[in-house]
Write an enzyme that holds these catalytic residues in place. Structure first.
Site, PDB file in Angstrom:
ATOM      1  N   HIS A  89       1.425  -1.529  -0.099  1.00  0.00           N
ATOM      2  CA  HIS A  89       0.234  -0.043  -0.066  1.00  0.00           C
ATOM      3  C   HIS A  89       0.882   0.964  -0.196  1.00  0.00           C
ATOM      4  O   HIS A  89       1.639   1.656   0.736  1.00  0.00           O
ATOM      5  CB  HIS A  89      -0.601   0.118   0.799  1.00  0.00           C
ATOM      6  CG  HIS A  89      -1.767   1.059   0.791  1.00  0.00           C
ATOM      7  ND1 HIS A  89      -3.005   1.602   0.293  1.00  0.00           N
ATOM      8  CD2 HIS A  89      -1.565   2.398   1.887  1.00  0.00           C
ATOM      9  CE1 HIS A  89      -3.809   2.535   0.815  1.00  0.00           C
ATOM     10  NE2 HIS A  89      -2.864   3.239   1.854  1.00  0.00           N
ATOM     11  N   ASP A 140     -15.193   1.171   7.207  1.00  0.00           N
ATOM     12  CA  ASP A 140     -14.551   2.408   6.902  1.00  0.00           C
ATOM     13  C   ASP A 140     -14.960   3.993   6.127  1.00  0.00           C
ATOM     14  O   ASP A 140     -14.728   4.260   5.831  1.00  0.00           O
ATOM     15  CB  ASP A 140     -13.751   2.285   6.095  1.00  0.00           C
ATOM     16  CG  ASP A 140     -12.125   2.520   5.682  1.00  0.00           C
ATOM     17  OD1 ASP A 140     -11.790   3.175   7.184  1.00  0.00           O
ATOM     18  OD2 ASP A 140     -12.119   3.312   4.888  1.00  0.00           O
ATOM     19  N   ARG A 197     -15.518  11.436   8.760  1.00  0.00           N
ATOM     20  CA  ARG A 197     -14.363  12.287   9.463  1.00  0.00           C
ATOM     21  C   ARG A 197     -13.772  13.603   8.687  1.00  0.00           C
ATOM     22  O   ARG A 197     -13.416  14.596   9.185  1.00  0.00           O
ATOM     23  CB  ARG A 197     -12.679  11.309   9.117  1.00  0.00           C
ATOM     24  CG  ARG A 197     -12.791   9.656  10.646  1.00  0.00           C
ATOM     25  CD  ARG A 197     -11.391   8.937  10.154  1.00  0.00           C
ATOM     26  NE  ARG A 197     -10.751   9.246   9.974  1.00  0.00           N
ATOM     27  CZ  ARG A 197      -9.447   8.335   9.124  1.00  0.00           C
ATOM     28  NH1 ARG A 197     -10.145   7.405   8.288  1.00  0.00           N
ATOM     29  NH2 ARG A 197      -8.743   8.826   8.416  1.00  0.00           N
ATOM     30  N   SER A 244      -7.951   2.533   9.337  1.00  0.00           N
ATOM     31  CA  SER A 244      -8.880   2.576   7.916  1.00  0.00           C
ATOM     32  C   SER A 244      -7.970   1.912   6.657  1.00  0.00           C
ATOM     33  O   SER A 244      -8.410   1.582   5.993  1.00  0.00           O
ATOM     34  CB  SER A 244      -9.116   4.227   7.049  1.00  0.00           C
ATOM     35  OG  SER A 244      -9.085   4.405   6.338  1.00  0.00           O
ATOM     36  N   LYS A 268      -8.839  -2.315   5.346  1.00  0.00           N
ATOM     37  CA  LYS A 268      -9.061  -2.998   4.112  1.00  0.00           C
ATOM     38  C   LYS A 268      -8.390  -3.436   3.054  1.00  0.00           C
ATOM     39  O   LYS A 268      -8.807  -4.700   2.378  1.00  0.00           O
ATOM     40  CB  LYS A 268      -9.395  -1.406   3.142  1.00  0.00           C
ATOM     41  CG  LYS A 268     -10.543  -0.546   3.436  1.00  0.00           C
ATOM     42  CD  LYS A 268     -10.152   0.695   2.609  1.00  0.00           C
ATOM     43  CE  LYS A 268      -9.310   1.900   3.104  1.00  0.00           C
ATOM     44  NZ  LYS A 268      -9.445   3.082   2.533  1.00  0.00           N
TER      45      LYS A 268
HETATM   46  N1  URA Z   1      -6.091   6.372   3.281  1.00  0.00           N
HETATM   47  C1  URA Z   1      -6.959   5.889   3.776  1.00  0.00           C
HETATM   48  O1  URA Z   1      -7.820   4.805   2.881  1.00  0.00           O
HETATM   49  N2  URA Z   1      -7.492   5.708   5.479  1.00  0.00           N
HETATM   50  C2  URA Z   1      -7.553   7.352   5.529  1.00  0.00           C
HETATM   51  O2  URA Z   1      -8.142   7.173   6.221  1.00  0.00           O
HETATM   52  C3  URA Z   1      -6.332   7.982   5.121  1.00  0.00           C
HETATM   53  C4  URA Z   1      -6.238   8.106   3.818  1.00  0.00           C
END
Ligand code: URA
Length: 436
Positions: free
Chosen positions: A82, A161, A168, A183, A187
């Site tokens: 990621h 999320d 948020r 977050s 995923k």
């Molecule tokens: N990218 C994400 O997937 N989540 C966040 O909270 C910030 C950046």
């Protein structure tokens, strides 16, 4: 259990238990806990933080809020990467087939371009016929056959999320390290990865602007992963200029092909090789990063990484022959150059400004529903530290409209700084933090 008590507990700086975090996530997703209470808790987290263990509880509860990809039929090791997002960052397109050629299975679920950063799915969609979003069965089948498969994030994965991020976004709580950690990690784990390698970018064009902020996120990712018994490596990399020389959807596919042939630009190759090597180590294929790097270089040299990429193109519906025929040829209707207005060295390139210049062209988008163009973009003919003469081309721009090209040329001109001093250059790898 009452949500009010959990808000008070966090407000006072105490850590919530596993059961309390589960209660809160489940209650929010089911609608039993109203968004105003979750907002209040989010703000308390923003100011008070969370322990790594507590962040791990949140990650796990978020994973449990939706569908979890079952990749247990695959031999593995399943390792994904990621990146916190950069300009010209086409690392995934090179790293996934390279890691696969080294024996790792890479279940890669990516996003689309938004704001100044590009999107892997938009880049893949510029390959004639390529289907960047595929069914779960086909994803699993292609992953088994070529060692990597690419698709978009499924709507059913981690609904907590999506709901929490939307909240948020409007409550000033995006920039919270534990919330970002949970977050991102929820995923990736819900999508079937066992271990993860992170590229935490740091610099003007990155999500984390300072070294301290990047390091804080890297430590949080690694330590939260450790609390969940996962192998995690976070590599902090400099994002002081775009990665590689090409920015644009098809242009970046081309540059990825060049890298897979071992002919890629040094900055892009340095980061890609390092991240892939850590995936090989996290997957248990080689014990040290040096040995893993040797394996990666061998797989580039023997053509097996390139072959994996092309095989994936065919399996995901793309036209391999047409792709190779169009390589270095297919371009948008208009082209123009930005030339140097002074002599000296390229002292800096503002990657954020360059990313924003891609939006009017159609490299990226402002809103998720906007369309992108496959053949537009720009090539940086001169990068940081390179000497330039007055009037020499700095950047070649391809656009679908002549006026747009001129506007973008002006935007890019303001992103370049030319001066009399050659800037220092060093490794882009700033620090590595691991739990292996
Ligand atoms: N990218 C994400 O997937 N989540 C966040 O909270 C910030 C950046």
């Amino acid at each position: 259990m009452r949500m009010t008590d959990l808000i008070l507990k966090k407000r006072e700086g105490d850590a919530l238990s596993k059961g309390e975090i589960e209660f809160l996530v489940k209650g929010y997703v089911s609608g039993e806990i109203p968004p105003y209470q979750i907002s209040s808790w989010l703000m308390a987290v923003y100011f008070r933080g969370m322990s790594f263990e507590e962040t791990g509880f949140l990650t796990r509860a978020m994973i449990g809020s939706g569908k979890v990809f079952d990749l247990s039929s695959l031999a593995g090791p399943l390792v994904d990467k990621h990146s916190t997002g950069g300009v010209g960052d086409k690392v995934s397109l090179i790293l996934a087939p390279l890691a696969a050629a080294c024996g790792v299975q890479v279940p890669m679920m990516s996003g689309r371009a938004l704001g100044h950063t590009g999107g892997t799915l938009d880049k893949l969609d510029s390959i004639p016929g390529y289907k960047s979003v595929i069914s779960e069965d086909l994803f699993r089948q292609i992953l088994a056959e070529t060692g990597f498969a690419m698709t978009g994030q499924s709507q059913d994965v981690v609904p907590a999320d999506r709901l929490m991020y939307a909240l948020r976004d409007v409550t000033g709580t995006v920039e919270s390290v534990p919330l970002i950690t949970a977050s991102i990690m929820s995923k990736k784990f819900a999508e079937g990865a066992q271990s993860l390698v992170f590229d935490v970018k740091c610099g003007a064009g990155a999500f984390m602007k300072t070294r301290e902020a990047a390091e804080e996120l890297a430590v949080s990712l690694v330590e939260t992963g450790r609390s969940l018994d996962r192998k995690i490596v976070a590599v902090i990399t400099a994002m002081d200029e775009p990665l590689g020389r090409k920015v644009g959807n098809f242009l970046e596919v081309e540059e990825s092909l060049a890298c897979l042939r071992g002919e890629g630009p040094a900055d892009l190759m340095e980061i890609t090789l390092r991240l892939t090597a850590w995936m090989v180590v996290a997957g248990g294929i080689r014990p040290t990063v040096e040995e893993a790097l040797d394996l990666c270089r061998d797989r580039l040299a023997d053509g097996s990484a390139l072959e994996r990429f092309l095989r994936n193109v065919t399996l995901q519906g793309g036209d391999r022959d047409l792709l190779l025929e169009r390589e270095n040829r297919a371009r948008a209707a208009f082209s123009l150059d930005l030339t140097a207005g002074a002599e000296g060295f390229v002292e800096s390139i503002d990657s954020y400004a360059l990313g924003m210049a891609g939006i009017p062209l159609g490299v990226g988008r402002n809103k998720t529903e906007d369309a992108v163009e496959p053949l537009v973009g720009f090539e940086l003919l001169k990068k940081r530290g390179e000497p330039v003469k007055m009037g020499e081309p700095l950047v070649r721009i391809w656009s679908e409209g002549e006026e747009t090209g001129k506007t973008v040329r002006d935007m890019i001109a303001s992103a370049y700084r030319i001066g009399g001093v050659k800037p220092d250059s060093g490794s882009l790898i700033l620090k590595e933090i691991k739990a292996l």
